[in-house]
Design a protein around this motif. Structure first.
Motif, mmCIF file in Angstrom:
data_model
loop_
_atom_site.group_PDB
_atom_site.id
_atom_site.type_symbol
_atom_site.label_atom_id
_atom_site.label_comp_id
_atom_site.label_asym_id
_atom_site.label_seq_id
_atom_site.Cartn_x
_atom_site.Cartn_y
_atom_site.Cartn_z
ATOM 1 N N ILE A 188 0.832 -1.203 0.000
ATOM 2 C CA ILE A 188 0.000 0.000 0.000
ATOM 3 C C ILE A 188 0.867 1.253 0.000
ATOM 4 N N SER A 189 1.962 1.241 0.742
ATOM 5 C CA SER A 189 2.851 2.399 0.789
ATOM 6 C C SER A 189 3.493 2.656 -0.571
ATOM 7 N N LEU A 190 3.960 1.598 -1.227
ATOM 8 C CA LEU A 190 4.565 1.746 -2.547
ATOM 9 C C LEU A 190 3.548 2.234 -3.566
ATOM 10 N N LEU A 191 2.342 1.698 -3.515
ATOM 11 C CA LEU A 191 1.299 2.137 -4.446
ATOM 12 C C LEU A 191 0.979 3.610 -4.250
ATOM 13 N N ALA A 192 0.916 4.042 -3.007
ATOM 14 C CA ALA A 192 0.618 5.446 -2.728
ATOM 15 C C ALA A 192 1.721 6.359 -3.260
ATOM 16 N N CYS A 193 2.974 6.000 -2.995
ATOM 17 C CA CYS A 193 4.105 6.815 -3.454
ATOM 18 C C CYS A 193 4.211 6.806 -4.979
ATOM 19 N N ASN A 194 4.057 5.632 -5.583
ATOM 20 C CA ASN A 194 4.153 5.535 -7.036
ATOM 21 C C ASN A 194 3.035 6.319 -7.717
ATOM 22 N N ALA A 195 1.827 6.194 -7.192
ATOM 23 C CA ALA A 195 0.692 6.914 -7.772
ATOM 24 C C ALA A 195 0.891 8.420 -7.645
ATOM 25 N N TYR A 196 1.355 8.857 -6.482
ATOM 26 C CA TYR A 196 1.574 10.292 -6.278
ATOM 27 C C TYR A 196 2.602 10.844 -7.253
ATOM 28 N N GLN A 197 3.720 10.164 -7.402
ATOM 29 C CA GLN A 197 4.764 10.643 -8.310
ATOM 30 C C GLN A 197 4.273 10.684 -9.752
ATOM 31 N N LEU A 198 3.531 9.667 -10.131
ATOM 32 C CA LEU A 198 3.023 9.583 -11.498
ATOM 33 C C LEU A 198 2.044 10.708 -11.797
#
Length: 229
Positions: free
Chosen positions: A179-189
């Motif tokens: 969940i943490s990786l998905l949140a960070c990846n989505a935000y950057q994208l």
């Protein structure tokens, strides 16, 4: 991207990782942390909160490394295949293999005799669903050509960044890091094109200011030039 906006991206992604991990960590491990709140153990609560935030910072750094690596790979891919459609097709194939491996390899390595394969589809479906939503939103904010790259990054890059926990298969860490990786990846994208647009505007503004200063300097020199006679 200007250095100012790069620092902004780095710090804001750290914040996303820290906050997400802290919230999700308390939810996932509530049975373990609940006594801290029942008995008002403030020191334990704060120490746990700080520990989760630090872990979130670590997940965020991993996410950012994966993000900038993908930006480089994406350029190489376009250069190698010489065609956007062909490169997109390669990315789709890698997405399918990534989701298949997430189910198959985990089942082969961690399933006990007689276990059903169905529960192992859950994380893959969750990853795919979140990635589709993020990719759709990215298209809505930019253009249709961003869908496949966004989907590839959200799935394949997340899987690569997720490998240390995937090998261990510890349930709490499994979902916490996911969940943490998905949140960070989505935000950057989602934020990338906005920061790029701001960087272009800042460069144009600086160029205009530089030209204006150069004109004023030239004008002042002409005014102060001594007469030849």
């Amino acid at each position: 991207m200007t250095s100012r906006n790069w620092v902004r991206l780095f710090m804001s992604t750290l914040l996303v990782g820290g906050v997400t991990t802290a919230i999700v960590g308390f939810i996932i491990r509530w049975d373990e942390f609940q006594p801290y709140f029942i008995h008002f153990q403030i020191i334990d609560i704060l120490s746990t909160l700080v520990w989760l935030i630090v872990m979130g910072f670590l997940f965020s750094v991993i996410s950012q490394m994966g993000f900038f690596s993908y930006l480089t790979i994406h350029r190489f891919g376009l250069g190698i295949f010489k065609s956007v459609s062909l490169w997109n097709s390669v990315q789709v194939v890698l997405v399918v293999f990534g989701l298949f491996d997430l189910v198959y390899l985990r089942y082969e390595n961690f399933a006990k005799p007689g276990d059903s394969v169905v529960p192992y589809f859950g994380p893959a479906f969750l990853l795919l669903a979140v990635s589709l939503v993020v990719a759709w939103y990215k298209v809505k904010q930019t253009n249709r050509g961003a869908f496949i790259p966004a989907l590839f990054f959200m799935i394949v890059a997340t899987l690569v960044e997720w490998v240390p926990v995937l090998r261990e298969n510890e349930k709490n860490w499994f979902y916490l890091m996911m969940i943490s990786l998905l949140a960070c990846n989505a935000y950057q994208l989602i934020i990338l094109h906005k920061l790029n647009a701001q960087s272009v505007q800042e460069r144009q503004k600086r160029a205009e200011q530089t030209n204006s200063k150069a004109k004023n300097t030239s004008k002042n020199r002409k005014m102060t030039k001594k007469p030849s006679m």
